[in-house]
Every structure is written in structure tokens, then in C-alpha cells.
Write an enzyme that holds these catalytic residues in place. Structure first.
Site, mmCIF file in Angstrom:
data_model
loop_
_atom_site.group_PDB
_atom_site.id
_atom_site.type_symbol
_atom_site.label_atom_id
_atom_site.label_comp_id
_atom_site.label_asym_id
_atom_site.label_seq_id
_atom_site.Cartn_x
_atom_site.Cartn_y
_atom_site.Cartn_z
ATOM 1 N N ARG A 15 -4.043 -23.472 8.311
ATOM 2 C CA ARG A 15 -4.795 -22.259 7.949
ATOM 3 C C ARG A 15 -4.462 -21.727 6.551
ATOM 4 N NH1 ARG A 15 -4.542 -17.690 11.620
ATOM 5 N NH2 ARG A 15 -2.801 -18.568 12.782
ATOM 6 N N LYS A 22 3.098 -25.284 3.713
ATOM 7 C CA LYS A 22 3.153 -23.841 3.996
ATOM 8 C C LYS A 22 4.490 -23.214 3.629
ATOM 9 C CE LYS A 22 3.229 -22.146 8.337
ATOM 10 N NZ LYS A 22 2.606 -21.698 9.607
HETATM 11 C C1 UD1 Z 1 5.850 -20.904 18.575
HETATM 12 C C2 UD1 Z 1 6.423 -20.675 19.972
HETATM 13 C C3 UD1 Z 1 5.888 -19.346 20.517
HETATM 14 C C4 UD1 Z 1 6.268 -18.230 19.581
HETATM 15 C C5 UD1 Z 1 5.782 -18.500 18.189
HETATM 16 C C6 UD1 Z 1 6.353 -17.487 17.224
HETATM 17 C C7 UD1 Z 1 6.729 -22.864 20.982
HETATM 18 C C8 UD1 Z 1 6.205 -23.868 21.925
HETATM 19 N N1 UD1 Z 1 6.020 -21.766 20.827
HETATM 20 O O1 UD1 Z 1 4.455 -21.061 18.693
HETATM 21 O O2 UD1 Z 1 6.439 -19.106 21.791
HETATM 22 O O3 UD1 Z 1 5.737 -17.012 20.069
HETATM 23 O O4 UD1 Z 1 6.193 -19.798 17.715
HETATM 24 O O5 UD1 Z 1 5.835 -17.657 15.942
HETATM 25 O O6 UD1 Z 1 7.805 -23.073 20.432
HETATM 26 N N2 UD1 Z 1 7.104 -27.086 13.881
HETATM 27 C C9 UD1 Z 1 7.707 -28.280 13.560
HETATM 28 N N3 UD1 Z 1 7.337 -29.396 14.228
HETATM 29 C C10 UD1 Z 1 6.411 -29.386 15.215
HETATM 30 C C11 UD1 Z 1 5.802 -28.156 15.545
HETATM 31 C C12 UD1 Z 1 6.183 -27.019 14.855
HETATM 32 O O7 UD1 Z 1 8.550 -28.337 12.675
HETATM 33 O O8 UD1 Z 1 6.150 -30.452 15.786
HETATM 34 C C13 UD1 Z 1 7.516 -25.884 13.153
HETATM 35 C C14 UD1 Z 1 6.400 -25.248 12.351
HETATM 36 O O9 UD1 Z 1 6.396 -25.747 11.016
HETATM 37 C C15 UD1 Z 1 6.773 -23.777 12.371
HETATM 38 C C16 UD1 Z 1 7.483 -23.625 13.714
HETATM 39 O O10 UD1 Z 1 7.906 -24.919 14.086
HETATM 40 O O11 UD1 Z 1 7.672 -23.436 11.351
HETATM 41 C C17 UD1 Z 1 6.581 -23.025 14.792
HETATM 42 O O12 UD1 Z 1 5.499 -23.879 15.035
HETATM 43 P P1 UD1 Z 1 4.052 -23.323 15.368
HETATM 44 O O13 UD1 Z 1 3.166 -24.477 15.553
HETATM 45 O O14 UD1 Z 1 3.673 -22.267 14.407
HETATM 46 O O15 UD1 Z 1 4.327 -22.673 16.811
HETATM 47 P P2 UD1 Z 1 3.482 -21.529 17.500
HETATM 48 O O16 UD1 Z 1 2.306 -22.130 18.158
HETATM 49 O O17 UD1 Z 1 3.250 -20.415 16.562
#
Ligand code: UD1
Ligand code: MG
Length: 449
Positions: A15, A22
């Protein structure tokens, strides 16, 4: 107790609609990730592991610049937050202490909050940071059982009743490193997103007989950045905190909301900042200075009692000693301006040194660039540079020397000498009257014809 940080930064940040990952988008001139790393630094962690993925090379380069001891591991496929944390396992295989898991896109968690999470480890094996959300939107929800945290349910997997909960998951967790890795081995991906959720750790920990606690903080700290609008909002949060800190330190901001600060701006007590001043990175302003309206400063040092602006531009390497005056539409770059010197109007001083109490006349330019190389201009103490002087560098002007207005200086000027390099003036008596009469007659003839 030794601690390690794991910072999740592998996500694409779709986004943001950007080529830049990001977590490298800047807030107050420092990458978001640097803010996140800084909030964890108060723990003096033994290790800092950043999990990169999307554009990992760019992230690695940025991390190394911020902290050369930080370890970057790569999550090739972004299979979820739980999977991301597991990527740090090999890097921390020898580590027996606690980890704190942070998100690279959640830059503002305070040191105090992280300390409270660590403190809560005395009563729980796993500590989750939650916050009461005004608009819980798509955050994961913390399901409590009495005071204890029972589980976290992701929005997509939640029932209507669970979605009504306003206590949300920030994503931050703290616990013993090896215990967390062992439990994460058991996390599956049978959920609405098909991802390995870090949040499943809560139920798994409870199932293994571990105590789980939630610590809460203010929503402003858990602000996550997912879009340019969020980025702007995060910058605004940073700005209002940084302004408030300066006001507390005894800096006057005449119109705080119009002053833009960088992550590392340092301003001394009793300095006055007028409206609409912009600070780039690397600025130090000592006590008792005055920075007037619409000035732009970066990579510079302003000493006690100096006055800058209005409409001044201080670029990297501008070094102003005490009681200097830099006035309107003046640009200073890589130049040392000694005590009491004045550059008050419409000048460019670059790659130069200006001696004590020297006065630089309006419109003076150091011609520092020959199209290929940069050259220095050195001006001694108590010199007087006439208005509209061009100083063609490399060139030296001695102590107490002068240049006549409009002079183009191409040769060094010795101490106490006056340099004049402009064509001599000729006055033609009465010629102005004659010329005007001639022109008026010509115009009259044209209008008739
Ligand atoms: C996550 C949480 C959610 C919380 C929210 C807060 C989980 C399953 N959910 O959701 O409960 O309320 O954050 O913002 O944890 N990332 C990786 N590798 C991946 C996936 C994500 O490094 O495979 C990193 C992203 O870059 C980011 C963070 O983890 O910095 C959170 O990932 P994001 O996909 O934003 O999770 P949310 O769906 O927001
Ligand atoms: Mg998110």
C-alpha cells in the site's frame, strides 16, 4: 538478563505504492526501521537481528549503516509473522536470554514500554504488548480470561463477538528466545490467510503450561505504517513529540506546528526559533541563538548568540562561530564563519573560511566551482568585502583587506590592501537629458504615423 531484538521487516508494504521498501521510508529524515531499532536500543541488546525479505539488499545496506553489528537474515518467502521470527533462529542459536520482537513498521514504541514488557517477564513466560484501539479495524484482538491472556485472534478469523473487542495486538512480544523458537515450530497455517501467525504463540505457550501476560501502552506508540497517509501521520506524531521535548528543554518555538525537526536535531536552551523553519539531518544549534522565519538548515552547527535568517539556507558543513549574523537569502555551504562575522544579504559562501568580525557585503559570491572541481576561498579577520564582489576561487583575502563593490577578485589580496577590479566610471555631462529628448521625439513620431 541478556536480551536480543528481532525486528520484522520482510513485508512488501504494497500500500506504500513504492520502489523503496516500506521500512526504509523516512520519518523525520531517518528510515522508519531506524526509529524501531532505536526504541529497542535502550535494552542494550546483545544482538539485533533484522528479518528482511522484500528488497532485502536495500534493507541490509540501510541496516549496516545504522548499526554495523546488527545481523540481517533473509526470509525468502513471506509466509507470515511466525515464520519470519523463525528466520532469526540460526543467528541466535547460542543465545539463551530473552528476545523482544519488534516490527520495522511500528516505529514509536517507547523505551519505557519495552522496559515494562521486560519487567513483566518476572510474572509471565511470554509477554504480549496490547493497546486499546479507538478504531480496532483489522488488528488482531486480545482475548482475555480474567486478567490472563487466553489467545490472540486475527481479524480475518474472528467472530462478530471477538471483533467487538477493542484491546488489540501491537505485534510486540517478549519471552525466552529458545522457548519461543521451539513453540513456533508447532505453528501451522490453517487460517483465513494461510500464514504462519506469530500470534498463535499465545495459545501454544498456554498449552505447554506457560504463563502469558499482556502489557498495554498508549495507542500512539503502536501506530503502524502501511500507507503514505500513515507515514505522514507518523511523521506528525514524531514532530509533535520532538517539539514538546524542545519546549521542555527551554527552547522557544514561536509557532511550534510550523517547525519541522529531524530525528537528530539538537537545540540549546533559550534559543528562539521563529515560524516556518525546517531542520534537515545533522543540525546543532547552541544556546541563545535566533533562527528567524523561513530558514532551512542541514548538517550545520550554529554557535551561541548567532542570528540566522529570515530566509537563510545553511547547508552541510556550515560552521557558524559565536555571534555571527547570517541574513536573508544567504546560502552557506562547507564554510567556517568566525566569531562576529556578518553575511547579511543575498550571498553565496561555499568552500570558504571567513575571519573574525569580517563583513561580507550584499550579493557577494564565492565562485567555488569551475565546472569540474571545487576550490576554496579564504578571507582573513576584519576584512571588508564590498557589495557584489565575486571571489573566484582558489583565492585568499588578507586580514583587514577590502574589495570595492562589484569587484571580480581573481588574484590574492594581501593584508590591509584594497582590491578594485571593475571598469573605471566615465560621466558624460548632460547626455542623459539629450538621450531622453531623442527617445521621446522618436516615440511621438511613431504614435502619429
Ligand atoms: C500483525 C498481527 C496482528 C497485529 C498487527 C499489528 C499477526 C499474525 N498479526 O498483523 O495481530 O494486530 O500486526 O500491526 O502477527 N512480516 C515479515 N514477514 C512476513 C509477514 C510479515 O517480516 O512473512 C513483517 C512485516 O514486514 C511487518 C510485520 O511483520 O513489519 C507485520 O506484518 P503485517 O503483514 O503488517 O501483519 P498484520 O496483518 O498487520
Ligand atoms: Mg501491519
Amino acid at each position: 538478563m541478556s536480551t536480543a531484538l528481532i525486528i520484522l521487516a520482510a513485508g512488501k508494504g504494497t500500500r506504500m505504492n513504492s520502489d523503496l521498501p516500506k521500512v526504509l521510508h523516512p520519518i523525520a529524515h531517518a528510515p522508519m526501521l531506524e526509529h524501531a531499532m532505536a526504541s529497542g536500543r535502550s535494552l542494550a541488546p546483545d544482538h539485533c537481528v533484522v528479518v528482511a525479505g522484500h528488497e532485502a539488499d536495500q534493507v541490509r545496506a540501510a541496516v549496516t549503516e545504522i548499526d554495523e553489528d546488527a545481523i540481517v537474515v533473509v526470509q525468502e518467502e513471506q509466509l507470515g509473522t511466525g515464520h519470519a521470527v523463525l528466520q532469526a533462529r540460526a543467528a541466535l542459536s547460542e543465545f539463551t536470554g530473552d528476545v523482544v520482537i519488534l516490527y520495522g513498521d511500528t516505529p514509536f514504541v517507547s523505551e519505557d514500554t519495552i522496559q515494562r514488557m521486560i519487567a513483566a517477564r518476572s510474572r509471565a513466560d511470554l509477554v504480549v504488548l496490547g493497546f486499546d484501539a479507538k478504531d480496532p479495524a483489522r488488528y488482531g484482538r486480545l482475548v482475555l480470561q480474567g486478567d490472563a491472556l487466553e489467545r490472540i485472534v486475527e481479524y480475518k478469523d474472528a467472530t462478530e463477538a471477538e471483533r467487538a473487542i477493542t484491546l488489540c495486538n501491537s505485534g510486540l512480544m517478549a519471552g525466552n528466545a529458545q522457548q519461543i523458537f521451539d513453540l513456533l515450530d508447532k505453528v501451522g497455517n490453517e487460517n483465513a490467510s494461510g500464514e504462519y501467525y506469530l500470534t498463535d504463540l499465545v495459545e501454544l505457550a498456554r498449552g505447554a503450561g506457560h504463563a502469558v501476560a499482556a502489557v498495554t501502552c498508549d495507542e500512539a506508540e503502536t501506530l503502524g505504517v502501511n500507507s503514505r497517509a500513515d507515514l505522514a501521520a507518523a511523521d506528525a506524531v514524531f514532530q509533535s513529540r520532538a517539539r514538546a521535548e524542545l519546549l521542555d528543554l527551554g527552547v522557544t518555538l514561536m509557532a511550534p506546528d510550523t517547525v519541522y525537526l529531524a530525528y537528530d536535531t539538537i537545540i540549546g536552551r533559550d534559543t528562539v526559533i521563529e515560524p516556518n523553519v525546517v531542520f534537515g539531518p545533522g543540525v546543532t544549534v547552541e544556546s541563545g541563538a535566533l533562527i528567524r522565519a523561513f530558514s532551512h538548515l542541514e548538517g550545520c552547527h550554529v554557535s551561541r548568540g548567532s542570528k540566522v535568517g529570515p530566509y537563510a539556507r545553511l547547508r552541510p558543513g556550515a560552521e557558524l562561530a559565536e555571534d555571527t549574523h547570517i541574513g536573508n537569502f544567504v546560502e552557506i555551504k562547507n564554510a567556517q564563519i568566525a566569531e562576529g562575522a556578518k553575511v547579511n544579504h543575498l550571498s553565496y559562501i561555499g568552500d570558504a573560511s571567513v575571519g573574525k568580525e569580517t563583513n561580507i557585503g550584499a550579493g557577494t559570491i564565492t565562485c567555488n566551482y569551475d565546472g569540474v572541481m571545487k576550490h576554496r576561498t579564504e578571507i582573513g579577520a576584519r576584512a571588508f568585502i564590498g557589495s557584489n564582489t565575486l571571489l573566484v576561487a582558489p583565492v585568499k583575502i588578507g586580514r583587514e583587506a577590502m574589495t570595492g563593490s562589484g569587484t571580480v577578485v581573481t588574484k590574492d589580496v594581501d593584508d590591509g590592501d584594497l582590491a578594485l577590479a571593475r571598469s573605471a566610471q566615465i560621466n558624460k555631462p548632460g547626455l542623459a537629458y539629450k538621450l531622453m529628448d531623442m527617445l521621446r521625439a522618436k516615440k511621438a513620431k511613431q504614435t502619429k504615423g
